[in-house]
Write a protein that holds these residues in place. Sequence first.
Motif, PDB file in Angstrom:
ATOM      1  N   LEU A 175       0.815  -1.220   0.000  1.00  0.00           N
ATOM      2  CA  LEU A 175       0.000   0.000   0.000  1.00  0.00           C
ATOM      3  C   LEU A 175       0.847   1.268   0.000  1.00  0.00           C
ATOM      4  CD1 LEU A 175      -2.825   1.295   0.189  1.00  0.00           C
ATOM      5  CD2 LEU A 175      -2.547   1.264   2.663  1.00  0.00           C
ATOM      6  N   ARG A 178       2.351   2.044  -3.314  1.00  0.00           N
ATOM      7  CA  ARG A 178       1.369   2.539  -4.282  1.00  0.00           C
ATOM      8  C   ARG A 178       0.974   3.971  -3.973  1.00  0.00           C
ATOM      9  NH1 ARG A 178      -3.505  -0.617  -3.926  1.00  0.00           N
ATOM     10  NH2 ARG A 178      -2.688  -1.476  -2.001  1.00  0.00           N
ATOM     11  N   GLN A 179       0.839   4.321  -2.685  1.00  0.00           N
ATOM     12  CA  GLN A 179       0.467   5.703  -2.343  1.00  0.00           C
ATOM     13  C   GLN A 179       1.562   6.686  -2.744  1.00  0.00           C
ATOM     14  OE1 GLN A 179      -0.668   5.490   1.838  1.00  0.00           O
ATOM     15  NE2 GLN A 179      -2.799   5.237   1.253  1.00  0.00           N
ATOM     16  N   TRP A 182       1.380   7.176  -6.371  1.00  0.00           N
ATOM     17  CA  TRP A 182       0.190   7.970  -6.705  1.00  0.00           C
ATOM     18  C   TRP A 182       0.477   9.464  -6.541  1.00  0.00           C
ATOM     19  CZ3 TRP A 182      -3.139  11.614  -4.935  1.00  0.00           C
ATOM     20  CH2 TRP A 182      -4.402  11.695  -5.554  1.00  0.00           C
TER      21      TRP A 182
END
Lengths: 266, 68
Positions: A175, A178-179, A182
Motif C-alpha cells: 500500500l 502505491r500511495q 500515486w
Amino acid sequence: MIQRMVVSALLAGFAAGLVAALLHFAFVQPKILLAEQYESGALVHFEGAKTGVGAAHDQTAHDHAAPADAPADASAGTAAESTTAAQPAAHDHPATDEAEASPLKRNALTAAFYGLTYVSYGLLLVAAFAAVEQTGRQVTAAEGLLWGLAGFAVFQLAPAMGLEPELPGTPAADLAARQIWWWGTAASTAMGLAALAYGSGPLRWALGLVLLALPHVIGAPHMDGFGGVAPPELASTFAARTLGVSLVAWLSLGYLATRLWAEAER
Amino acid sequence: MTPSGVTAKEFDMTTQTKVAAKPASALLSILFVALLGATSLFVAGHAQSATLHDAAHDVRHSSGFPCH
C-alpha cells in the motif's frame, strides 16, 4: 485573497462532489456491490466451468449458472438469492458486512466523502489559479473546462494508467509504495502540464513531456501475477465508469471554480 | 466591473499594484491553501485509520486512490 480562494473552492468543490456522488450511485455503486458478492464468495467467477472440467458431473457443476446469469445491476440481496453456487464466505470483509447492514449510512458517507474529496481538489485548483495570477496572467471562466481536464489528468487519468481503479476484493502491491507512486504521479503530471501551459521557449516541450512520462517510465508498483476474484468484464466496466464519472465531476469543478474565482475578483 | 470614475486600465493597474505590493503574503496564502487541500485530500483518500477507511471505502475505490 485567502477568502476568495477558500470560498471559490468550497462552493465549487461541494457542487462537483454532488455531481460525482449522483453519477457514482447511478453508474458505479451497482458494480461495487456486485464485486463484493465475488469478494465474499456469494458469487464465484467461473466456478461452474472449473468444477465441470475437473470433477466431471458432480452436484456443483449443474448449479453453476448463477455467475453469468446474475443481473449486472442486481442489488446485494437479489443476486445472492439467485445463485445456488454459493460457497461459504472465503474472505472476511467486516466493512462490507457492516455496510450491508445499513446502505443508507454507507451511501450518506460516500456522498460526504465525495464532497470532502472535491473540496480538496478545489483548494488545490484555486491555489494554482492564484499562483498563475502571481505571474501577471489572468485565470478566466473561459478556461474553466481546460482546468477541469487538467485536474482530471493529474488526479485520475495519469494515476489510473499505472494503478487501475480496483474493485473491492482485488489484491494489490504494498500500500505505501502505491500511495507514494500515486502522489508522485500527480505532482509530476501537474508540473508537466504547468510547463506545457505556462513555460516559454522550446525547452518547455521537453521538460513538460519528460515530467508527464516520468512516472510511467518508473512504473507503478505491481504484484507478480493477478489475483482478482471478480470477472474481468466487471472490473473493466468499473474502471471505465469511474473515469467517466470523475471526468464529468472535474469538468464541473473546473467550470464552477473559474467562474467563482473570476466573479470574486470584481 | 470597474468602480465609477475609474477606467478599466487604471483599475487594472491598481489591482496589479496591490498584488505586487504583498508578494510574500500572497505566496504564503497560496502555500497555506495548497497545503490545506493536500491534507484534506490525504484524509479523504489515503489516511489508513480503520474508521476513515470504512467510511470512505466506496469513494476511495471509485477515485482510484490506492486502497488497502
